[in-house]
Design a protein around this motif. Structure first.
Motif, PDB file in Angstrom:
ATOM      1  N   TYR A 210      51.048  31.811  56.073  1.00 37.84           N
ATOM      2  CA  TYR A 210      49.752  30.996  56.192  1.00 37.84           C
ATOM      3  C   TYR A 210      50.062  29.497  57.110  1.00 37.84           C
ATOM      4  O   TYR A 210      49.172  29.483  57.462  1.00 37.84           O
ATOM      5  CB  TYR A 210      49.778  30.396  54.563  1.00 37.84           C
ATOM      6  CG  TYR A 210      48.535  29.388  54.525  1.00 37.84           C
ATOM      7  CD1 TYR A 210      47.124  29.892  54.268  1.00 37.84           C
ATOM      8  CD2 TYR A 210      48.986  28.120  54.666  1.00 37.84           C
ATOM      9  CE1 TYR A 210      46.116  28.938  54.093  1.00 37.84           C
ATOM     10  CE2 TYR A 210      47.873  27.005  54.524  1.00 37.84           C
ATOM     11  CZ  TYR A 210      46.591  27.255  54.264  1.00 37.84           C
ATOM     12  OH  TYR A 210      45.336  26.682  53.989  1.00 37.84           O
ATOM     13  N   VAL A 211      51.390  29.399  57.057  1.00 35.03           N
ATOM     14  CA  VAL A 211      51.640  28.254  57.938  1.00 35.03           C
ATOM     15  C   VAL A 211      51.490  28.588  59.423  1.00 35.03           C
ATOM     16  O   VAL A 211      50.931  27.825  60.277  1.00 35.03           O
ATOM     17  CB  VAL A 211      53.169  27.766  57.726  1.00 35.03           C
ATOM     18  CG1 VAL A 211      53.486  26.452  58.781  1.00 35.03           C
ATOM     19  CG2 VAL A 211      53.286  26.957  56.347  1.00 35.03           C
ATOM     20  N   ALA A 212      51.827  29.583  59.678  1.00 36.40           N
ATOM     21  CA  ALA A 212      51.750  30.194  61.110  1.00 36.40           C
ATOM     22  C   ALA A 212      50.390  30.171  61.687  1.00 36.40           C
ATOM     23  O   ALA A 212      49.743  29.851  62.639  1.00 36.40           O
ATOM     24  CB  ALA A 212      52.510  31.637  61.408  1.00 36.40           C
ATOM     25  N   GLU A 213      49.658  30.749  60.527  1.00 35.60           N
ATOM     26  CA  GLU A 213      48.088  30.887  61.056  1.00 35.60           C
ATOM     27  C   GLU A 213      47.309  29.532  61.089  1.00 35.60           C
ATOM     28  O   GLU A 213      46.543  29.173  61.965  1.00 35.60           O
ATOM     29  CB  GLU A 213      47.485  31.829  59.783  1.00 35.60           C
ATOM     30  CG  GLU A 213      45.854  32.037  60.121  1.00 35.60           C
ATOM     31  CD  GLU A 213      45.757  32.893  61.325  1.00 35.60           C
ATOM     32  OE1 GLU A 213      44.513  32.987  61.641  1.00 35.60           O
ATOM     33  OE2 GLU A 213      46.417  33.324  61.542  1.00 35.60           O
ATOM     34  N   ARG A 214      47.702  28.541  59.998  1.00 39.36           N
ATOM     35  CA  ARG A 214      47.238  27.408  60.344  1.00 39.36           C
ATOM     36  C   ARG A 214      47.576  26.547  61.642  1.00 39.36           C
ATOM     37  O   ARG A 214      46.679  25.794  62.159  1.00 39.36           O
ATOM     38  CB  ARG A 214      47.890  26.454  59.106  1.00 39.36           C
ATOM     39  CG  ARG A 214      47.233  25.098  59.055  1.00 39.36           C
ATOM     40  CD  ARG A 214      47.932  24.329  57.845  1.00 39.36           C
ATOM     41  NE  ARG A 214      49.280  24.154  58.026  1.00 39.36           N
ATOM     42  CZ  ARG A 214      50.052  23.496  57.298  1.00 39.36           C
ATOM     43  NH1 ARG A 214      49.470  23.110  56.194  1.00 39.36           N
ATOM     44  NH2 ARG A 214      51.254  23.514  57.661  1.00 39.36           N
ATOM     45  N   GLU A 215      48.872  26.801  62.091  1.00 45.04           N
ATOM     46  CA  GLU A 215      49.361  26.251  63.257  1.00 45.04           C
ATOM     47  C   GLU A 215      48.750  26.726  64.660  1.00 45.04           C
ATOM     48  O   GLU A 215      48.292  26.198  65.294  1.00 45.04           O
ATOM     49  CB  GLU A 215      50.895  26.300  63.469  1.00 45.04           C
ATOM     50  CG  GLU A 215      51.697  25.549  62.416  1.00 45.04           C
ATOM     51  CD  GLU A 215      51.332  24.097  62.665  1.00 45.04           C
ATOM     52  OE1 GLU A 215      51.248  23.385  63.849  1.00 45.04           O
ATOM     53  OE2 GLU A 215      51.175  23.574  61.435  1.00 45.04           O
ATOM     54  N   ARG A 216      48.372  28.165  64.430  1.00 46.52           N
ATOM     55  CA  ARG A 216      47.660  28.746  65.512  1.00 46.52           C
ATOM     56  C   ARG A 216      46.019  28.447  65.519  1.00 46.52           C
ATOM     57  O   ARG A 216      45.561  28.041  66.482  1.00 46.52           O
ATOM     58  CB  ARG A 216      47.725  30.386  65.290  1.00 46.52           C
ATOM     59  CG  ARG A 216      46.921  31.174  66.412  1.00 46.52           C
ATOM     60  CD  ARG A 216      47.326  32.748  66.378  1.00 46.52           C
ATOM     61  NE  ARG A 216      46.570  33.194  65.131  1.00 46.52           N
ATOM     62  CZ  ARG A 216      46.203  34.544  65.039  1.00 46.52           C
ATOM     63  NH1 ARG A 216      46.582  35.368  66.002  1.00 46.52           N
ATOM     64  NH2 ARG A 216      45.558  35.148  64.059  1.00 46.52           N
TER      65      ARG A 216
END
Length: 391
Positions: A127-133
């Motif tokens: 989730y965090v990775a997708e949010r940052e992307r």
């Protein structure tokens, strides 16, 4: 112990870190209370069924629900049940069986705890990775991605105030598992039900074939043969104006409770009541077939289908220990069948706190019982019948 997760991750968009998410699940699972008016032996019997359901959830990969039930079982029998005033009356053999189950459950719960924590970490990181992307994408690209992508790990969003848990691999049903916590079901907001109302021109299958299931309750599948065979077996008593009763038992499968067996215990019936006897025979039979108690059924030889004051008190322990437990009433004279539960937001607690016995008046508003909307009739389902009365 405080978490070391960065504060912005704990409070951004409602995201909750894996350790806190697991903590909420544990706190939810520990919220088990014992009703001192239910004999402790019934809790011990229900504990075995709780483990059976947890084992099914575990085998189906529904790890959150399995973990909740294992923890509730441990909390109940390592801590809460000892406070019951009649705890010392529990037979030594029953306690020994329970201790064996505890030894079986402890390592399973620990293994599930580790599995869930790893799962929560993976979902959190995705989730965090997708949010940052998404932050790095141009606005139009981000909008397109949000529209076209069904991002599974968004299910890590948790409302800490509600303690409602959602998981990629499991349905939204953690709050369904209130067994054997009676207060949790009563706390859930529900529309106020109307008094039971029947269209006698309709068959039960027409009334209960709706796919709607009330929030917080699992679907109960009732074979159509239950009513047919039960009324055939009870006919002699019915002609003599004597009530007949039976126990409905079955299994948990794909988060549905399926009635597979009907047990007629030794009993004493009158024109308006029926009392089971030799309960140990019922328990032994259920153990042999690995069955879960899902409800009970009885006749009203001369009256319509409803729950009398005695019926309400009979059903109360069933529903306290299994929120989905259903009471089926067959009224042959009126060609009527009723499927009932106590109203979770009022009737369940009212009857649990009522100390009167025998036939006595209850207030009718708000309603104490309602039609069981979580029932589905399956005319193709198999049914096994055990009549213990002649044994």
């Amino acid at each position: 112990m405080q978490s070391n997760v960065e504060p912005e991750l704990k409070h951004t968009s409602g995201l909750i870190n894996p350790q806190e998410r697991l903590k909420h699940l544990i706190n939810y699972s520990n919220a088990v209370e014992v009703d001192f008016h239910i004999p402790p032996t019934r809790y011990y019997r229900s504990g075995l069924e709780m483990v059976r359901m947890a084992n099914v959830y575990n085998s189906e990969g529904n790890y959150e629900n399995a973990y909740v039930l294992y923890l509730k079982f441990m909390t109940l029998f390592l801590e809460k049940i000892r406070k019951h005033p009649d705890f010392n009356s529990v037979p030594v053999k029953m306690k020994a069986i329970n201790q064996a189950k505890l030894r079986e459950v402890l390592p399973k719960a620990e293994k599930l705890k580790e599995r869930l924590l790893e799962q929560y970490k993976e979902e959190f990181n995705r989730y965090v990775a997708e949010r940052e992307r998404r932050k790095e994408l141009p606005k139009n690209s981000a909008d397109t991605l949000a529209t076209e992508t069904n991002f599974a790990s968004a299910s890590t969003l948790v409302d800490p105030s509600s303690h409602s848990f959602v998981n990629v691999e499991t349905p939204r049903n953690i709050d369904d598992i209130t067994y054997p916590d009676p207060d949790a079901a009563a706390r859930r907001p529900r529309p106020v039900p109307s008094a039971p109302d029947f269209d006698r021109a309709k068959k039960p299958s027409e009334i209960f074939d709706s796919k709607y299931v009330p929030p917080g309750l699992r679907l109960v599948i009732v074979p159509g043969q239950v009513m047919v065979q039960f009324q055939t077996i009870a006919q002699k008593n019915t002609v003599n104006n004597v009530e007949t009763c039976g126990i409905l038992a079955g299994k948990l499968e794909n988060n549905q409770l399926i009635i597979t067996h009907m047990i007629l215990p030794k009993q004493k019936g009158t024109s308006d009541s029926c009392t089971t006897m030799n309960e140990e025979e019922i328990f032994d039979l259920q153990d042999q077939h690995n069955l879960i108690t899902i409800g009970w059924i009885h006749t009203h030889p001369t009256q319509t289908a409803f729950l009398s004051s005695v019926d309400l008190h009979t059903h109360c322990p069933y529903q306290l220990l299994m929120p989905e437990a259903v009471a089926i009433v067959c009224a042959p004279r009126y060609n009527e069948t009723g499927f009932f539960i106590l109203t979770p937001e009022y009737g369940l607690k009212f009857i649990a706190n009522c100390r009167k016995s025998g036939f006595h008046p209850h207030p009718t508003k708000p309603p104490l019982f309602m039609v069981a909307e979580h029932v589905k009739i399956d005319h193709s389902a198999d049914l096994q019948v055990f009549d213990l009365r002649a044994q």
